[in-house]
Enzyme design. Structure first.
Site, PDB file in Angstrom:
ATOM      1  N   ASN A   7       5.177   2.454 -14.708  1.00 58.60           N
ATOM      2  CA  ASN A   7       4.249   2.041 -13.661  1.00 58.60           C
ATOM      3  C   ASN A   7       3.642   3.309 -13.038  1.00 58.60           C
ATOM      4  OD1 ASN A   7       3.149   1.326 -11.081  1.00 58.60           O
ATOM      5  ND2 ASN A   7       4.325  -0.570 -11.129  1.00 58.60           N
ATOM      6  N   ARG A  18      -6.038  12.753  -1.529  1.00 56.62           N
ATOM      7  CA  ARG A  18      -6.998  13.846  -1.348  1.00 56.62           C
ATOM      8  C   ARG A  18      -8.405  13.512  -1.830  1.00 56.62           C
ATOM      9  NH1 ARG A  18      -4.934  19.147  -0.787  1.00 56.62           N
ATOM     10  NH2 ARG A  18      -7.138  19.753  -0.812  1.00 56.62           N
ATOM     11  N   HIS A  43      -0.365  -2.040 -10.786  1.00 57.63           N
ATOM     12  CA  HIS A  43      -0.268  -3.134  -9.807  1.00 57.63           C
ATOM     13  C   HIS A  43      -1.370  -2.942  -8.773  1.00 57.63           C
ATOM     14  CE1 HIS A  43       2.590  -5.880  -7.317  1.00 57.63           C
ATOM     15  NE2 HIS A  43       1.358  -5.959  -6.823  1.00 57.63           N
ATOM     16  N   ARG A  45      -3.708  -3.718  -5.719  1.00 56.88           N
ATOM     17  CA  ARG A  45      -3.624  -4.540  -4.518  1.00 56.88           C
ATOM     18  C   ARG A  45      -5.005  -4.639  -3.881  1.00 56.88           C
ATOM     19  NH1 ARG A  45       1.760  -2.522  -4.716  1.00 56.88           N
ATOM     20  NH2 ARG A  45       3.268  -4.188  -4.279  1.00 56.88           N
ATOM     21  N   HIS A  50      -3.643   2.311  -3.989  1.00 53.60           N
ATOM     22  CA  HIS A  50      -3.232   3.194  -5.094  1.00 53.60           C
ATOM     23  C   HIS A  50      -4.093   2.878  -6.311  1.00 53.60           C
ATOM     24  CE1 HIS A  50      -0.715  -0.372  -5.441  1.00 53.60           C
ATOM     25  NE2 HIS A  50       0.091   0.034  -4.481  1.00 53.60           N
ATOM     26  N   GLU A  70       0.156  -6.258 -13.112  1.00 58.28           N
ATOM     27  CA  GLU A  70       0.945  -7.123 -12.247  1.00 58.28           C
ATOM     28  C   GLU A  70       0.294  -7.210 -10.879  1.00 58.28           C
ATOM     29  OE1 GLU A  70       4.800  -5.238 -12.298  1.00 58.28           O
ATOM     30  OE2 GLU A  70       4.323  -4.055 -10.503  1.00 58.28           O
ATOM     31  N   THR A 100       5.583  -2.907  -0.694  1.00 65.22           N
ATOM     32  CA  THR A 100       5.957  -3.041  -2.103  1.00 65.22           C
ATOM     33  C   THR A 100       6.466  -4.459  -2.322  1.00 65.22           C
ATOM     34  OG1 THR A 100       7.267  -2.071  -3.902  1.00 65.22           O
ATOM     35  CG2 THR A 100       8.325  -2.230  -1.738  1.00 65.22           C
ATOM     36  N   HIS A 190      12.083  -3.038 -10.443  1.00 68.07           N
ATOM     37  CA  HIS A 190      12.092  -2.714  -9.023  1.00 68.07           C
ATOM     38  C   HIS A 190      13.366  -1.940  -8.676  1.00 68.07           C
ATOM     39  CE1 HIS A 190       9.742  -3.195  -5.328  1.00 68.07           C
ATOM     40  NE2 HIS A 190      10.898  -2.930  -4.730  1.00 68.07           N
ATOM     41  N   GLY A 213       8.490   2.687 -11.938  1.00 68.69           N
ATOM     42  CA  GLY A 213       7.468   3.576 -11.422  1.00 68.69           C
ATOM     43  C   GLY A 213       7.984   4.558 -10.396  1.00 68.69           C
ATOM     44  N   HIS A 214       8.363   4.074  -9.221  1.00 67.91           N
ATOM     45  CA  HIS A 214       8.682   4.968  -8.103  1.00 67.91           C
ATOM     46  C   HIS A 214       9.778   5.972  -8.453  1.00 67.91           C
ATOM     47  CE1 HIS A 214       8.922   6.145  -3.879  1.00 67.91           C
ATOM     48  NE2 HIS A 214      10.232   6.114  -4.006  1.00 67.91           N
TER      49      HIS A 214
END
EC number: 2.6.99.2
Length: 240
Positions: A7, A18, A43, A45, A50, A70, A100, A190, A213-214
């Site tokens: 992700n 930036r 993902h 939103r 992002h 997603e 999240t 997750h 991802g994170h």
């Protein structure tokens, strides 16, 4: 073998902080594939904090592994997915202001809504996965609405893992067995990390794909992106 989908939302977060195009999201996605990622997940939103909707179009043109989009299926999301026609769409019940993802679908309460969505995406040959909690009733509800796969929401596992990993994984094992019994495919995601991934993948039967991802991007700050992807792939391979 369980496949690793990376992700790349956090890469977009850094870029957006930036302005401009550094880091280059498309190049990072291509590098992830080159380094061993077996899929790319995004993902988007509504506020595009992002991943931007244009990013999804740009990525679609170049991603050669499995592309997974997603998100919460509002009208704009549905239109985007039907335009791109990714390999997989994962339906997530995010509130617009959610930081999240924090819960799976109630597949019984929202059965009619989910069934309509799934039919819409399947018309375009898109595999559908529903984000659900590790609850056998929710798995049964997912089967009833016609999904191809479910993605187990694994934050509760990750939270409990340091104190009692056996108890943490138990409901996911039960849910996965129900998934197999019903003939669905199984994904998970997750807060999976280098710390907890191998144990999860070793114990949860039929796990086809994890989306990470994170934690992966955080690890890449220390280990480098190429090495980090290989480390995650190794955890999955060792779990076999």
């Amino acid at each position: 073998m369980t496949r690793l989908s990376v992700n790349i939302n956090k890469i977009a977060t850094i870029r957006n902080a930036r302005g401009g195009n550094n880091p280059n999201l498309v190049q990072v996605a291509l590098d992830c594939e080159r380094f061993g990622a077996q899929g790319i997940t995004v993902h988007p939103r509504p506020d595009e904090r992002h991943i931007r909707y244009q990013d999804v179009l740009d990525l679609h043109a170049v991603v050669t592994t499995e592309f997974n989009i997603e998100g919460n299926p509002d009208e704009r999301f549905i239109e985007l997915v039907k335009r791109v026609k990714p390999a997989q769409v994962t339906l997530v019940p995010d509130a617009p202001d959610a930081i999240t993802s924090n819960a799976g679908w109630d597949t019984i309460r929202h059965a009619d809504h989910l069934r309509r969505l799934i039919d819409t995406f399947k018309e375009d040959g898109i595999r559908v996965s529903i984000f659900v909690d590790a609850d056998e009733r929710m798995v049964e509800g997912a089967k009833a609405v016609g999904t191809d796969r479910i993605e187990l929401y694994t934050e509760p596992y990750a939270t409990q893992y340091p104190s009692d990993r056996e108890a943490a994984v138990a409901p996911f094992v039960q849910a996965a067995r129900k998934v197999q019994e019903l003939g669905l495919g199984l994904n998970a995601g997750h807060d999976l990390s280098l710390e907890n991934l191998r144990f999860f993948a070793s114990n949860v039967p039929g796990l086809l794909e994890v989306s990470i991802g994170h934690a992966l991007i955080c690890d890449a700050l220390y280990f480098g992106l190429e090495n980090t992807i290989q480390l995650y792939r190794r955890e999955l391979t060792t779990a076999e």
